[in-house]
Design a protein around this motif. Structure first.
Motif, PDB file in Angstrom:
ATOM      1  N   MET A 262       1.475  -5.823  16.128  1.00  0.00           N
ATOM      2  CA  MET A 262       0.746  -5.461  14.936  1.00  0.00           C
ATOM      3  C   MET A 262       1.386  -6.069  13.679  1.00  0.00           C
ATOM      4  O   MET A 262       1.093  -5.652  12.569  1.00  0.00           O
ATOM      5  CB  MET A 262       0.697  -3.946  14.786  1.00  0.00           C
ATOM      6  N   LYS A 263       2.242  -7.035  13.872  1.00  0.00           N
ATOM      7  CA  LYS A 263       2.884  -7.675  12.730  1.00  0.00           C
ATOM      8  C   LYS A 263       1.860  -8.368  11.840  1.00  0.00           C
ATOM      9  O   LYS A 263       2.037  -8.451  10.632  1.00  0.00           O
ATOM     10  CB  LYS A 263       3.922  -8.692  13.207  1.00  0.00           C
ATOM     11  N   ARG A 264       0.808  -8.850  12.466  1.00  0.00           N
ATOM     12  CA  ARG A 264      -0.223  -9.548  11.695  1.00  0.00           C
ATOM     13  C   ARG A 264      -0.930  -8.600  10.729  1.00  0.00           C
ATOM     14  O   ARG A 264      -1.220  -8.976   9.590  1.00  0.00           O
ATOM     15  CB  ARG A 264      -1.218 -10.194  12.659  1.00  0.00           C
ATOM     16  N   LEU A 265      -1.209  -7.385  11.164  1.00  0.00           N
ATOM     17  CA  LEU A 265      -1.827  -6.397  10.276  1.00  0.00           C
ATOM     18  C   LEU A 265      -0.896  -6.055   9.113  1.00  0.00           C
ATOM     19  O   LEU A 265      -1.324  -5.987   7.959  1.00  0.00           O
ATOM     20  CB  LEU A 265      -2.158  -5.114  11.043  1.00  0.00           C
ATOM     21  N   THR A 266       0.367  -5.859   9.414  1.00  0.00           N
ATOM     22  CA  THR A 266       1.335  -5.537   8.370  1.00  0.00           C
ATOM     23  C   THR A 266       1.450  -6.682   7.374  1.00  0.00           C
ATOM     24  O   THR A 266       1.480  -6.453   6.166  1.00  0.00           O
ATOM     25  CB  THR A 266       2.709  -5.239   9.001  1.00  0.00           C
ATOM     26  N   ALA A 267       1.483  -7.906   7.873  1.00  0.00           N
ATOM     27  CA  ALA A 267       1.569  -9.067   6.977  1.00  0.00           C
ATOM     28  C   ALA A 267       0.316  -9.175   6.110  1.00  0.00           C
ATOM     29  O   ALA A 267       0.401  -9.498   4.916  1.00  0.00           O
ATOM     30  CB  ALA A 267       1.760 -10.341   7.794  1.00  0.00           C
ATOM     31  N   TYR A 268      -0.852  -8.887   6.696  1.00  0.00           N
ATOM     32  CA  TYR A 268      -2.110  -8.952   5.950  1.00  0.00           C
ATOM     33  C   TYR A 268      -2.128  -7.915   4.831  1.00  0.00           C
ATOM     34  O   TYR A 268      -2.466  -8.223   3.677  1.00  0.00           O
ATOM     35  CB  TYR A 268      -3.287  -8.735   6.911  1.00  0.00           C
ATOM     36  N   ILE A 269      -1.738  -6.697   5.129  1.00  0.00           N
ATOM     37  CA  ILE A 269      -1.735  -5.632   4.114  1.00  0.00           C
ATOM     38  C   ILE A 269      -0.672  -5.909   3.053  1.00  0.00           C
ATOM     39  O   ILE A 269      -0.908  -5.704   1.857  1.00  0.00           O
ATOM     40  CB  ILE A 269      -1.524  -4.248   4.772  1.00  0.00           C
ATOM     41  N   ASN A 270       0.488  -6.388   3.460  1.00  0.00           N
ATOM     42  CA  ASN A 270       1.525  -6.737   2.482  1.00  0.00           C
ATOM     43  C   ASN A 270       1.044  -7.822   1.536  1.00  0.00           C
ATOM     44  O   ASN A 270       1.345  -7.792   0.345  1.00  0.00           O
ATOM     45  CB  ASN A 270       2.807  -7.169   3.179  1.00  0.00           C
ATOM     46  N   LYS A 271       0.288  -8.781   2.061  1.00  0.00           N
ATOM     47  CA  LYS A 271      -0.256  -9.853   1.217  1.00  0.00           C
ATOM     48  C   LYS A 271      -1.254  -9.283   0.202  1.00  0.00           C
ATOM     49  O   LYS A 271      -1.265  -9.695  -0.955  1.00  0.00           O
ATOM     50  CB  LYS A 271      -0.933 -10.901   2.109  1.00  0.00           C
ATOM     51  N   LEU A 272      -2.087  -8.333   0.638  1.00  0.00           N
ATOM     52  CA  LEU A 272      -3.047  -7.719  -0.276  1.00  0.00           C
ATOM     53  C   LEU A 272      -2.362  -6.904  -1.365  1.00  0.00           C
ATOM     54  O   LEU A 272      -2.814  -6.866  -2.505  1.00  0.00           O
ATOM     55  CB  LEU A 272      -4.023  -6.816   0.493  1.00  0.00           C
ATOM     56  N   PHE A 273      -1.252  -6.261  -1.017  1.00  0.00           N
ATOM     57  CA  PHE A 273      -0.583  -5.365  -1.949  1.00  0.00           C
ATOM     58  C   PHE A 273       0.477  -6.060  -2.798  1.00  0.00           C
ATOM     59  O   PHE A 273       1.081  -5.414  -3.652  1.00  0.00           O
ATOM     60  CB  PHE A 273       0.075  -4.210  -1.181  1.00  0.00           C
TER      61      PHE A 273
ATOM     62  N   GLN B  93       3.635   5.718  -4.711  1.00  0.00           N
ATOM     63  CA  GLN B  93       2.212   5.880  -4.403  1.00  0.00           C
ATOM     64  C   GLN B  93       1.684   4.652  -3.667  1.00  0.00           C
ATOM     65  O   GLN B  93       0.979   4.777  -2.663  1.00  0.00           O
ATOM     66  CB  GLN B  93       1.422   6.099  -5.692  1.00  0.00           C
ATOM     67  N   THR B  94       2.054   3.482  -4.140  1.00  0.00           N
ATOM     68  CA  THR B  94       1.592   2.249  -3.499  1.00  0.00           C
ATOM     69  C   THR B  94       2.120   2.148  -2.078  1.00  0.00           C
ATOM     70  O   THR B  94       1.380   1.787  -1.158  1.00  0.00           O
ATOM     71  CB  THR B  94       2.051   1.028  -4.324  1.00  0.00           C
ATOM     72  N   GLU B  95       3.392   2.468  -1.874  1.00  0.00           N
ATOM     73  CA  GLU B  95       3.980   2.386  -0.531  1.00  0.00           C
ATOM     74  C   GLU B  95       3.325   3.390   0.420  1.00  0.00           C
ATOM     75  O   GLU B  95       3.072   3.070   1.583  1.00  0.00           O
ATOM     76  CB  GLU B  95       5.486   2.613  -0.601  1.00  0.00           C
ATOM     77  N   LYS B  96       3.038   4.585  -0.067  1.00  0.00           N
ATOM     78  CA  LYS B  96       2.386   5.586   0.784  1.00  0.00           C
ATOM     79  C   LYS B  96       0.990   5.133   1.196  1.00  0.00           C
ATOM     80  O   LYS B  96       0.600   5.263   2.360  1.00  0.00           O
ATOM     81  CB  LYS B  96       2.310   6.934   0.062  1.00  0.00           C
ATOM     82  N   VAL B  97       0.243   4.598   0.236  1.00  0.00           N
ATOM     83  CA  VAL B  97      -1.115   4.126   0.538  1.00  0.00           C
ATOM     84  C   VAL B  97      -1.054   2.956   1.521  1.00  0.00           C
ATOM     85  O   VAL B  97      -1.839   2.888   2.472  1.00  0.00           O
ATOM     86  CB  VAL B  97      -1.854   3.734  -0.763  1.00  0.00           C
ATOM     87  N   LYS B  98      -0.104   2.058   1.308  1.00  0.00           N
ATOM     88  CA  LYS B  98       0.030   0.900   2.200  1.00  0.00           C
ATOM     89  C   LYS B  98       0.368   1.342   3.623  1.00  0.00           C
ATOM     90  O   LYS B  98      -0.240   0.862   4.591  1.00  0.00           O
ATOM     91  CB  LYS B  98       1.105  -0.043   1.647  1.00  0.00           C
ATOM     92  N   GLU B  99       1.300   2.265   3.759  1.00  0.00           N
ATOM     93  CA  GLU B  99       1.659   2.762   5.095  1.00  0.00           C
ATOM     94  C   GLU B  99       0.488   3.468   5.764  1.00  0.00           C
ATOM     95  O   GLU B  99       0.274   3.326   6.973  1.00  0.00           O
ATOM     96  CB  GLU B  99       2.865   3.694   4.986  1.00  0.00           C
ATOM     97  N   GLU B 100      -0.269   4.239   4.994  1.00  0.00           N
ATOM     98  CA  GLU B 100      -1.433   4.942   5.543  1.00  0.00           C
ATOM     99  C   GLU B 100      -2.484   3.943   6.032  1.00  0.00           C
ATOM    100  O   GLU B 100      -3.070   4.115   7.103  1.00  0.00           O
ATOM    101  CB  GLU B 100      -2.018   5.860   4.478  1.00  0.00           C
ATOM    102  N   ILE B 101      -2.719   2.908   5.247  1.00  0.00           N
ATOM    103  CA  ILE B 101      -3.705   1.895   5.641  1.00  0.00           C
ATOM    104  C   ILE B 101      -3.251   1.184   6.911  1.00  0.00           C
ATOM    105  O   ILE B 101      -4.045   0.982   7.839  1.00  0.00           O
ATOM    106  CB  ILE B 101      -3.930   0.893   4.496  1.00  0.00           C
ATOM    107  N   ILE B 102      -1.986   0.802   6.976  1.00  0.00           N
ATOM    108  CA  ILE B 102      -1.476   0.122   8.172  1.00  0.00           C
ATOM    109  C   ILE B 102      -1.617   1.020   9.391  1.00  0.00           C
ATOM    110  O   ILE B 102      -2.053   0.571  10.463  1.00  0.00           O
ATOM    111  CB  ILE B 102      -0.006  -0.313   7.956  1.00  0.00           C
ATOM    112  N   ARG B 103      -1.285   2.299   9.248  1.00  0.00           N
ATOM    113  CA  ARG B 103      -1.401   3.243  10.365  1.00  0.00           C
ATOM    114  C   ARG B 103      -2.860   3.370  10.822  1.00  0.00           C
ATOM    115  O   ARG B 103      -3.155   3.337  12.023  1.00  0.00           O
ATOM    116  CB  ARG B 103      -0.824   4.603   9.954  1.00  0.00           C
TER     117      ARG B 103
END
Length: 140
Positions: free
Chosen positions: A1-12, A20-30
């Motif tokens: 799932m590294k690709r999903l994490t990289a995609y979300i990190n790129k968006l954020f 707040q941003t880190e919590k939302v990012k972790e929730e989206i990745i999950r």
């Protein structure tokens, strides 16, 4: 799932860092990982499931609105404006050098290269003022 994490990190990456941003990012990745797992259980390959989840996720504008974050377009980066200025200086210099060579090679008795040189000189000048405006926006 590294690709999903990289995609979300790129968006954020353009959003301000914070809890707040880190919590939302972790929730989206999950959530996205759960969707991928569900699609894999339904019989899709992991690669197809990841691609489908990324396409269905879309962009991050709705999340920015929910978090009450300002919209940061990509063109507000002074680094990009500085790079554009560098390219315009080199590009206009090469174009002027080419026109100068053509002028002196084919018609050395008439000096006409100055006219296209003035026209090409507006390119880096406009990029300089664009960079200056971006720097002022960053301070304001």
């Amino acid at each position: 799932m590294k690709r999903l994490t990289a995609y979300i990190n790129k968006l954020f990456e353009e959003l301000p860092r914070g809890d707040q941003t880190e919590k939302v990012k972790e929730e989206i990745i999950r959530d996205l990982e759960e969707k991928v797992a569900d699609l894999v259980e339904e019989g899709k390959s992991e690669e197809d499931a990841i691609n489908k989840v990324i396409v269905e996720f879309g962009d991050i504008d709705e999340i920015k609105q929910e978090m009450d974050l300002p919209d940061f377009p990509n063109n507000h980066k002074p680094e990009l404006a500085r790079l554009n200025l560098g390219y315009s200086l080199w590009g206009s210099g090469l174009i002027i050098a080419l026109v100068l060579f053509i002028n002196y090679y084919y018609t050395p008795h008439i000096i006409w290269f100055i006219y296209p040189a003035f026209a090409v000189a507006w390119w880096p000048l406009s990029m300089f003022y664009h960079l200056h405006r971006k720097k002022l926006e960053g301070k304001g």
